[in-house]
Design an enzyme around this catalytic site. Structure first.
Site, PDB file in Angstrom:
ATOM      1  N   GLU A 105      37.748 -73.215 -22.865  1.00 49.62           N
ATOM      2  CA  GLU A 105      37.140 -72.973 -24.161  1.00 49.62           C
ATOM      3  C   GLU A 105      36.780 -74.267 -24.874  1.00 49.62           C
ATOM      4  O   GLU A 105      37.383 -75.313 -24.638  1.00 49.62           O
ATOM      5  CB  GLU A 105      38.059 -72.120 -25.037  1.00 49.62           C
TER       6      GLU A 105
ATOM      7  N   CYS B 146      34.978 -79.730 -30.200  1.00 47.47           N
ATOM      8  CA  CYS B 146      36.298 -79.940 -29.610  1.00 47.47           C
ATOM      9  C   CYS B 146      36.241 -79.416 -28.182  1.00 47.47           C
ATOM     10  O   CYS B 146      35.922 -78.245 -27.961  1.00 47.47           O
ATOM     11  CB  CYS B 146      37.365 -79.198 -30.421  1.00 47.47           C
TER      12      CYS B 146
ATOM     13  N   CYS C   3      47.341 -76.323 -19.169  1.00 47.35           N
ATOM     14  CA  CYS C   3      48.053 -77.561 -19.501  1.00 47.35           C
ATOM     15  C   CYS C   3      49.487 -77.437 -19.006  1.00 47.35           C
ATOM     16  O   CYS C   3      50.061 -76.350 -19.004  1.00 47.35           O
ATOM     17  CB  CYS C   3      48.038 -77.776 -21.019  1.00 47.35           C
TER      18      CYS C   3
ATOM     19  N   CYS D  92      53.999 -77.879 -24.826  1.00 45.85           N
ATOM     20  CA  CYS D  92      54.238 -77.964 -26.275  1.00 45.85           C
ATOM     21  C   CYS D  92      54.460 -76.567 -26.845  1.00 45.85           C
ATOM     22  O   CYS D  92      53.677 -75.648 -26.590  1.00 45.85           O
ATOM     23  CB  CYS D  92      53.060 -78.653 -26.965  1.00 45.85           C
TER      24      CYS D  92
ATOM     25  N   CYS E 230      51.685 -74.421 -28.879  1.00 46.54           N
ATOM     26  CA  CYS E 230      50.322 -74.456 -28.351  1.00 46.54           C
ATOM     27  C   CYS E 230      50.103 -73.339 -27.332  1.00 46.54           C
ATOM     28  O   CYS E 230      50.861 -73.208 -26.365  1.00 46.54           O
ATOM     29  CB  CYS E 230      50.047 -75.817 -27.708  1.00 46.54           C
TER      30      CYS E 230
ATOM     31  N   GLY F  50      44.602 -78.728 -22.585  1.00 45.64           N
ATOM     32  CA  GLY F  50      44.897 -79.849 -21.690  1.00 45.64           C
ATOM     33  C   GLY F  50      45.341 -81.098 -22.425  1.00 45.64           C
ATOM     34  O   GLY F  50      45.088 -81.264 -23.619  1.00 45.64           O
ATOM     35  N   GLU F  51      46.004 -81.966 -21.694  1.00 49.35           N
ATOM     36  CA  GLU F  51      46.409 -83.286 -22.182  1.00 49.35           C
ATOM     37  C   GLU F  51      45.426 -84.297 -21.602  1.00 49.35           C
ATOM     38  O   GLU F  51      45.418 -84.536 -20.386  1.00 49.35           O
ATOM     39  CB  GLU F  51      47.844 -83.594 -21.737  1.00 49.35           C
TER      40      GLU F  51
ATOM     41  N   SER G  27      43.209 -86.887 -28.479  1.00 49.26           N
ATOM     42  CA  SER G  27      44.549 -86.485 -28.904  1.00 49.26           C
ATOM     43  C   SER G  27      45.501 -86.469 -27.714  1.00 49.26           C
ATOM     44  O   SER G  27      45.174 -85.916 -26.665  1.00 49.26           O
ATOM     45  CB  SER G  27      44.496 -85.096 -29.544  1.00 49.26           C
TER      46      SER G  27
ATOM     47  N   SER H 209      50.095 -86.736 -31.236  1.00 55.47           N
ATOM     48  CA  SER H 209      50.792 -85.531 -31.700  1.00 55.47           C
ATOM     49  C   SER H 209      52.248 -85.898 -31.951  1.00 55.47           C
ATOM     50  O   SER H 209      53.067 -85.901 -31.033  1.00 55.47           O
ATOM     51  CB  SER H 209      50.692 -84.421 -30.644  1.00 55.47           C
ATOM     52  N   LEU H 210      52.561 -86.222 -33.186  1.00 58.44           N
ATOM     53  CA  LEU H 210      53.913 -86.679 -33.541  1.00 58.44           C
ATOM     54  C   LEU H 210      54.814 -85.498 -33.883  1.00 58.44           C
ATOM     55  O   LEU H 210      55.842 -85.281 -33.240  1.00 58.44           O
ATOM     56  CB  LEU H 210      53.826 -87.657 -34.710  1.00 58.44           C
ATOM     57  N   HIS H 211      54.474 -84.760 -34.922  1.00 58.82           N
ATOM     58  CA  HIS H 211      55.084 -83.478 -35.279  1.00 58.82           C
ATOM     59  C   HIS H 211      56.545 -83.522 -35.711  1.00 58.82           C
ATOM     60  O   HIS H 211      57.115 -82.485 -36.067  1.00 58.82           O
ATOM     61  CB  HIS H 211      54.935 -82.457 -34.142  1.00 58.82           C
TER      62      HIS H 211
ATOM     63  N   CYS I 225      44.204 -73.286 -30.521  1.00 61.38           N
ATOM     64  CA  CYS I 225      43.750 -73.776 -29.226  1.00 61.38           C
ATOM     65  C   CYS I 225      44.370 -72.960 -28.095  1.00 61.38           C
ATOM     66  O   CYS I 225      45.575 -72.784 -28.022  1.00 61.38           O
ATOM     67  CB  CYS I 225      44.149 -75.252 -29.083  1.00 61.38           C
TER      68      CYS I 225
END
Length: 354
Positions: free
Chosen positions: A96, A109, A116, A120, A123, A163-164, A195, A218-220, A337
């Site tokens: 997507e 995006c 992935c 996470c 996600c 995905g990463e 990202s 991506s800290l979070h 996402c």
């Protein structure tokens, strides 16, 4: 008879294409013509290359393929005009992409992998694991297909879909080269954001290439225990290690770091957490992007309320941290996402009786 797989011509840069043409006994200018057909005209077959001889078109068709994506579905938000695209890739899987319209231009995006493997917790992209990496041509095609669909140019790109990106390092860095090539779409790297959840060695390897893209981490969370609850990669790399990689990236590129911070009610959204985050990043040249987490039905995370988001933001501002709240886009069309892809995969399994 063993069939050899055709070469992916859209993933070649211009110099590589010149070498391929030289190996065929063709002059270098032919490569420039073909490159323009692929990346400016966005043709889907060699027959469309009308200033190339029929014999060369036939030879190209024997040796190369022009990778395309099959549009499966387009959802258009009634709220803000955001468009969510579902494409089918070679092998049958779906990916997507999202078009977001802003006053400064069209932003897309894109996904960098089908699925992935990072895991996470908030996600949807990671729920079914990793299918495969996407090729440079498949990254480009997401943008090319959307430009054709809307009849407008894309000015900004975010590698923040499924995905990463740094887990598909070679293909993603090749894509960055191709998309910013003055002979192609020529999108400035300063208009591209990548990202990552924090693959430290790859972050440093990227920095050594001196790109001008924005790196978004991506800290979070502001402590390792909380971050490990949200991101499995945090079991491998501590916050100190990922922040060190961020500093390294800034030192090598001069590009300000963005910290993505998804706010999860009761997990990382308190005033105390905001103070801890401020202390953690106060000496870095950075920007914090607060993201009210998108609820997904497969997880039990709850989105932080608007008042708590604003309170968190005020604490950061009081501590002189650059901060914004990400505007929610396309909430009425499976905004999180990976949601659209997962819904499509579930529908296909039900139709096949699995």
């Amino acid at each position: 008879m063993v069939m050899t797989e055709k070469k992916d011509i859209k993933s070649y840069n211009l110099d590589e294409l010149k070498q391929e043409l030289a190996n065929m006994g063709e002059k270098p200018f032919r490569a420039g013509q073909i490159y323009k057909w692929l990346h400016i005209e966005k043709v889907q077959s060699f027959d469309e290359m009308t200033n190339i001889s029929k014999k060369l078109r036939e030879t190209l068709d024997e040796q190369f393929e022009i990778v395309t994506l099959e549009p499966v579905r387009v959802l258009i938000s009634k709220i803000d005009g955001t468009r969510k695209y579902l494409f089918r890739i070679k092998g049958g899987a779906v990916i997507e992409s999202v078009l977001m319209r802003y006053h400064h231009g069209n932003s897309v995006c894109i996904s960098t992998q089908s699925g992935c493997r990072m895991g996470c917790r908030f996600c949807a992209s990671t729920l079914n694991g990793l299918d495969r990496n996407l090729r440079p041509s498949e990254l480009l095609e997401q943008i090319y297909e959307i430009e054709k669909n809307i009849g407008e140019k894309v000015s900004n790109i975010v590698l923040m879909g499924s995905g990463e990106p740094l887990d598909n390092f070679e293909n993603v860095t090749k894509f960055l080269e191709l998309i910013s090539d003055e002979n192609g779409l020529n999108i400035s790297q300063r208009n591209i954001t990548l990202s990552t959840c924090g693959l430290v060695p790859r972050m440093k390897e990227l920095a050594n290439m001196h790109p001008q893209i924005t790196l978004a981490l991506s800290l979070h969370a502001s402590d390792d225990d909380t971050r490990r609850e949200l991101l499995p990669i945090a079991r491998k790399y501590t916050i100190a290690e990922v922040l060190d990689a961020c500093k390294y990236y800034f030192d090598k590129t001069g590009r300000r770091i963005t910290f993505e911070y998804s706010l999860v009610a009761g997990v990382n959204d308190t005033v105390e957490e905001a103070e801890k985050l401020s202390a953690l990043v106060k000496n870095l040249n950075c920007h914090v992007n607060l993201i009210p987490v998108n609820p997904i039905k497969e997880r039990d995370f709850v989105q932080t309320g608007k008042k708590a988001v604003e309170r968190f933001k005020r604490v950061l501002e009081k501590n002189r941290i650059n901060v914004t709240i990400r505007r929610e886009m396309g909430r009425d069309i499976n905004g999180a996402c990976g949601q659209l892809r997962n819904d499509a995969m579930r529908e296909e399994r039900e139709e096949s009786g699995e």
